[in-house]
Design an enzyme around this catalytic site. Sequence first.
Site, PDB file in Angstrom:
ATOM      1  N   LYS A  32       0.848  -1.437  -0.290  1.00 24.28           N
ATOM      2  CA  LYS A  32      -0.047   0.124  -0.124  1.00 24.28           C
ATOM      3  C   LYS A  32       0.724   1.339  -0.186  1.00 24.28           C
ATOM      4  O   LYS A  32       0.598   2.613  -0.794  1.00 24.28           O
ATOM      5  CB  LYS A  32      -0.892  -0.061   0.989  1.00 24.28           C
ATOM      6  CG  LYS A  32      -2.384  -1.066   0.976  1.00 24.28           C
ATOM      7  CD  LYS A  32      -3.207  -0.996   2.147  1.00 24.28           C
ATOM      8  CE  LYS A  32      -4.452  -2.218   1.700  1.00 24.28           C
ATOM      9  NZ  LYS A  32      -4.203  -3.278   2.251  1.00 24.28           N
TER      10      LYS A  32
HETATM   11  C1  LIG Z   1      -4.519  -4.177   0.749  1.00 26.04           C
HETATM   12  C2  LIG Z   1      -4.080  -5.722   0.891  1.00 26.04           C
HETATM   13  C3  LIG Z   1      -4.046  -6.567   0.229  1.00 26.04           C
HETATM   14  C4  LIG Z   1      -5.359  -6.956  -0.933  1.00 26.04           C
HETATM   15  O1  LIG Z   1      -5.150  -5.620  -1.538  1.00 26.04           O
HETATM   16  P1  LIG Z   1      -6.059  -5.179  -2.394  1.00 26.04           P
HETATM   17  O2  LIG Z   1      -5.940  -4.270  -3.435  1.00 26.04           O
HETATM   18  O3  LIG Z   1      -7.316  -4.699  -1.593  1.00 26.04           O
HETATM   19  O4  LIG Z   1      -7.326  -6.387  -3.336  1.00 26.04           O
HETATM   20  C5  LIG Z   1      -3.576  -7.906   0.306  1.00 26.04           C
HETATM   21  N1  LIG Z   1      -2.489  -8.249   0.931  1.00 26.04           N
HETATM   22  C6  LIG Z   1      -2.068  -6.710   1.558  1.00 26.04           C
HETATM   23  C7  LIG Z   1      -0.859  -7.691   2.681  1.00 26.04           C
HETATM   24  C8  LIG Z   1      -2.546  -6.291   1.822  1.00 26.04           C
HETATM   25  O5  LIG Z   1      -2.307  -5.139   2.610  1.00 26.04           O
END
Ligand SMILES: *Cc1c(COP(=O)(O)O)cnc(C)c1O
Length: 468
Positions: free
Chosen positions: A112
């Site tokens: 993120k």
């Molecule tokens: C947010 C997240 C996901 C999922 O990603 P999306 O874009 O919501 O599909 C997967 N793994 C981790 C570690 C995350 O923080």
Amino acid sequence: MRYISTRGKAPALNFEDVLLAGLASDGGLYVPENLPRFSVEEIASWGGLPYHELAFRVMRPFVAGSISDADFKQILEATYAGFAHSAVAPLKQLDANEWVLELFHGPTLAFKDFALQLLGRLLDHVLQKRGERVVIMGATSGDTGSAAIEGCKACDNVDIFIMHPHNRVSAVQRRQMTTILGDNIHNIAIEGNFDDCQEMVKASFADQGFLKGTRLVAVNSINWARIMAQIVYYFHAALQLGGPARSIAFSVPTGNFGDIFAGYLARNMGLPISQLIVATNRNDILHRFMSGNRYDKDTLHPSLSPSMDIMVSSNFERLLFDLHGRNGLAVADLLDGFKASGKLSVEEDRWTEARKLFDSLAVDDEATCATIAEVYKATGEVLDPHTAIGVRAARDCRRHLATPMVILGTAHPVKFPEAVEKAGVTAPQLPVHLADLHEREERCTVLANDLKVVQQFVSAHGNRGKPL
Ligand SMILES: *Cc1c(COP(=O)(O)O)cnc(C)c1O
């Protein structure tokens, strides 16, 4: 670049306005009116570029008309300079023709950061130009909150309020939020659960009187700028593995469908991607759609991969829009039906179209731990539970062994020690830049699970800690 709503009734906006908007006024999500398309020759010419320069070439069309080339270059360079690995998103080989794309070298150790480090800087740039300040409110069960706070901590024109459920996030996750001190950073521990936090954010968007005219901005995964930033690393990975001259397959640990949707866009922009695998945990609404055309709401199942614990997948609407020939009214009808019944399926030929590119697998906690153990035994690599789900799905759903398979490594294993230990593997140490995390000073306010109390707190502190 202009952006249109997936429900067909909201006005088109430019990039700057989309950045500040949450949902479109008709309840839809913004998508580019026309996706840029690059030729194979042009993509090939980007081989060997540093990450931030590749990012500039991939994203430039999306911000055209709102941010100058010179400013955008500078913003991107600053964004990715803060990552702990000089390759920004290194590839690590696990097996024959199988790689993990490590997206966890940013400040909060999850993918993120790729989007939220950029989003904070873009917001500040645009707000500076407008002479405006905004308030961000968000709810988190872990990863998003820390990445958003890290992304906004240096923003002069943003106050950020992140709510987490009191005593219900791990110590590492809490400290990654509460040890970031700044008079524009506000951590709130709510005496309730994650849904209570999320409901209060929603209610605050619906009735903004308490903000006295200050604009409220969302940084959740529906924000277009977040999707945009995630497109880049698909190009980055492919260029290192022989793309665009050859096709690449990706397996993506998926919750709200933001990360994998960025891969879908990369393909539509000209990058040869032959397969996208939706890897879910037991919260498998997307797997049920991909495997059987049934997008039916279920209850929430808490899992060892909590960042993918969702009941509905907020970005899936963006795919539905394309599957319906970009007919916003058809999408609005479909989602009205879903809201009423909790069930959705699409016409057979639209579903078949999706299945040409997408495969899927749901992986339970037991298989997640078994995969962490399996990979550790074979390679010595410790996977986090989300990435392990991606590896399991890659191995079970792979179409062609000759096509390179890239699994998105979405988090560092140190963030999720419970799953790693259940797999019988010793959890690794915190990386150097976080080694003293447990000794750092924390700042956080505990508040009752009460909308009025929270809104009073925001209006009393929303201007760099002073009243709005
Ligand atoms: C947010 C997240 C996901 C999922 O990603 P999306 O874009 O919501 O599909 C997967 N793994 C981790 C570690 C995350 O923080």
